[in-house]
Design an enzyme around this catalytic site. Structure first.
Site, PDB file in Angstrom:
ATOM      1  N   GLU A  24       0.839  -1.208   0.000  1.00  0.00           N
ATOM      2  CA  GLU A  24       0.000   0.000   0.000  1.00  0.00           C
ATOM      3  C   GLU A  24       0.875   1.259   0.000  1.00  0.00           C
ATOM      4  O   GLU A  24       0.856   2.074   0.919  1.00  0.00           O
ATOM      5  CB  GLU A  24      -0.961  -0.020   1.188  1.00  0.00           C
ATOM      6  CG  GLU A  24      -1.969  -1.154   1.099  1.00  0.00           C
ATOM      7  CD  GLU A  24      -3.023  -1.113   2.187  1.00  0.00           C
ATOM      8  OE1 GLU A  24      -2.783  -0.471   3.230  1.00  0.00           O
ATOM      9  OE2 GLU A  24      -4.105  -1.713   1.997  1.00  0.00           O
ATOM     10  N   GLU A 130      -5.588  -7.190  -1.135  1.00  0.00           N
ATOM     11  CA  GLU A 130      -6.204  -7.241   0.189  1.00  0.00           C
ATOM     12  C   GLU A 130      -7.677  -6.871   0.041  1.00  0.00           C
ATOM     13  O   GLU A 130      -8.009  -5.885  -0.615  1.00  0.00           O
ATOM     14  CB  GLU A 130      -5.570  -6.237   1.159  1.00  0.00           C
ATOM     15  CG  GLU A 130      -4.156  -6.520   1.563  1.00  0.00           C
ATOM     16  CD  GLU A 130      -3.653  -5.522   2.597  1.00  0.00           C
ATOM     17  OE1 GLU A 130      -4.487  -4.947   3.338  1.00  0.00           O
ATOM     18  OE2 GLU A 130      -2.437  -5.299   2.647  1.00  0.00           O
TER      19      GLU A 130
END
Length: 205
Positions: A24, A130
């Site tokens: 991320e 995710e």
């Protein structure tokens, strides 16, 4: 570091299908030197070093560049536009989706159109690295996972249709789904008629 870790895997006869460089990384990595806002050239050099190191040890392993916020296209596109402009190397665009944090639609929706948009804009396969829901909402989280798999399959089939109607032919735009597992599927039956490679990332949180 990347070479050391992957060499240890190779010596143990473990051959990864994917390697994700960073997690991320919308704001960058190794901050502040690797800030996408302040030092994008440095960030891309770090990511490319990870890419090249991966290929040095495992030439066939796919490298993922992973961002948060599937549905925030301006955020993700600003990153990927600059990344590719500066010569960034990657094989797969990875994205996360947590609708209960991002206030996107309902807690069971998955923004498939955004995934298709990224695949087409950058000419790269996409992966949901995710996805997850609140542990206290088992039914909603289960439905979110099922919808995530269907969304990735839809992209794969759409691309196949554009390339002659054979699923999996040519450019496989949808690569898979990873559930951030928190015990939410314990009470659900397996095998609901949705089949695709699904990975499971375990966490102690």
């Amino acid at each position: 570091h990347t070479i050391d870790v992957l060499t240890a895997l190779k010596e143990a006869k473990v051959y990864p299908e994917w390697v994700q460089v960073g997690n991320e990384i919308n704001p960058g990595m190794l901050l502040p030197k690797g800030s996408m806002t302040d030092h994008p050239e440095a960030l891309v050099s770090y990511l490319n070093a990870g890419y090249d190191s991966t290929k040095e040890v495992f030439p066939d392993t796919k490298v993922i560049t992973h961002l948060a916020g599937i549905c925030y296209s301006k955020w993700c596109e600003a990153f990927y536009d600059k990344f590719f402009e500066l010569g960034g190397k990657t094989d797969i665009l990875g994205l996360s989706h947590y609708p209960y944090w991002l206030n996107y639609g309902t807690e069971t929706e998955i923004p498939a159109l955004y995934l298709m948009k990224y695949a087409e804009r950058y000419g790269k396969p996409v992966m949901i690295c995710e996805v997850g829901g609140e542990a206290k909402k088992e039914d909603e989280t289960y439905e979110l996972l099922v919808n995530s798999i269907r969304a990735v399959k839809m992209i794969l089939l759409e691309k196949a249709a554009q390339q002659g109607g054979v699923a999996g032919a040519g450019h496989r735009a949808g690569q898979g789904v990873f559930l951030l597992r928190r015990g939410v599927l314990a009470n659900h039956a397996r095998g609901q008629g949705v089949q695709l490679r699904v990975g499971e990332r375990r966490t102690g949180r």
